[in-house]
Enzyme design. Sequence first.
Site, short mmCIF file in Angstrom:
data_model
loop_
_atom_site.label_atom_id
_atom_site.label_comp_id
_atom_site.label_asym_id
_atom_site.label_seq_id
_atom_site.Cartn_x
_atom_site.Cartn_y
_atom_site.Cartn_z
N GLU A 154 -12.94 12.41 -1.82
CA GLU A 154 -11.71 12.45 -0.89
C GLU A 154 -11.88 11.34 0.24
OE1 GLU A 154 -8.86 13.84 -1.30
OE2 GLU A 154 -9.81 14.89 -3.37
N GLU A 161 -6.31 9.03 5.50
CA GLU A 161 -5.68 8.58 4.48
C GLU A 161 -5.37 6.95 4.84
OE1 GLU A 161 -2.09 9.24 1.50
OE2 GLU A 161 -2.59 10.63 2.96
#
Length: 257
Positions: free
Chosen positions: A93, A115
């Site tokens: 991730e 992100e």
Amino acid sequence: MWTRALAMMLFVAGAALLGVGGASAQQGVWNIITRPMFQSMLSHRGDSGCQGAFYTYDAFIEAASKFPGFGTTGDEQTRRRELAAFFGQTSHETTGGWATAPGGPFAWGYCRVKEQNPTDPPYYGRGPIQLTHEYNYRLAGQALNLNLVGNPDMVASDPVVAFKTAIWFWMTPQSPKPSCHAVMTGAWTPSATDRAAGRLPGYGLTSNIINGGLECGKGQSTDGAKDRGGYYKRYCDMLRVGYGDNVPCKDQKPYGG
């Protein structure tokens, strides 16, 4: 003023003497994920182009101590395999790796904090699990007694909170999905529906839980699923534990699919 590192050293010493904390000191995550092991597993997290120096060992240990069953359930092999799985998924991730990266593509976990291309502002991915969507921030905040809906960037500004949200997600089932913890510790038994869908115990099911709709049930491993598996196998090798069964999820039908 006590530093966080000193406080954690005293906590570990106290646990060793008193056997407190929900699991014996012999089963504490710090006995498997030692400081040198953490540094070796995530050696590039603070390199140029990465923001992963944010993720400290002391923050991980402090957060893990709030979840007594995490990395402390089952025998030695089970505990090591769960921790390899947790770091495998969270490293994917947060990866900063690429095919020809120094040390290999799976040496670059925990490079990212936020992100890179946010798709759900303000509740875009943050922290080791890249917590995403308002409902996950709300549920995590309720569980941790934090206002993450009102201040989602707390997950990217406090490393203890960041690790807590990742471990919370790991430990918490969201029906019909079991928790990743239950899967990796043998506490989950697949139903007849699960078996018909190919959803069986093993690391592949944790990939299905996290991102099965995009990565699982394709009949061949997607790039994302391969990356998750690569990190997991690297950490299993480092922690001297076998991979177990059902590492890929290519033959598993996604939940809700």
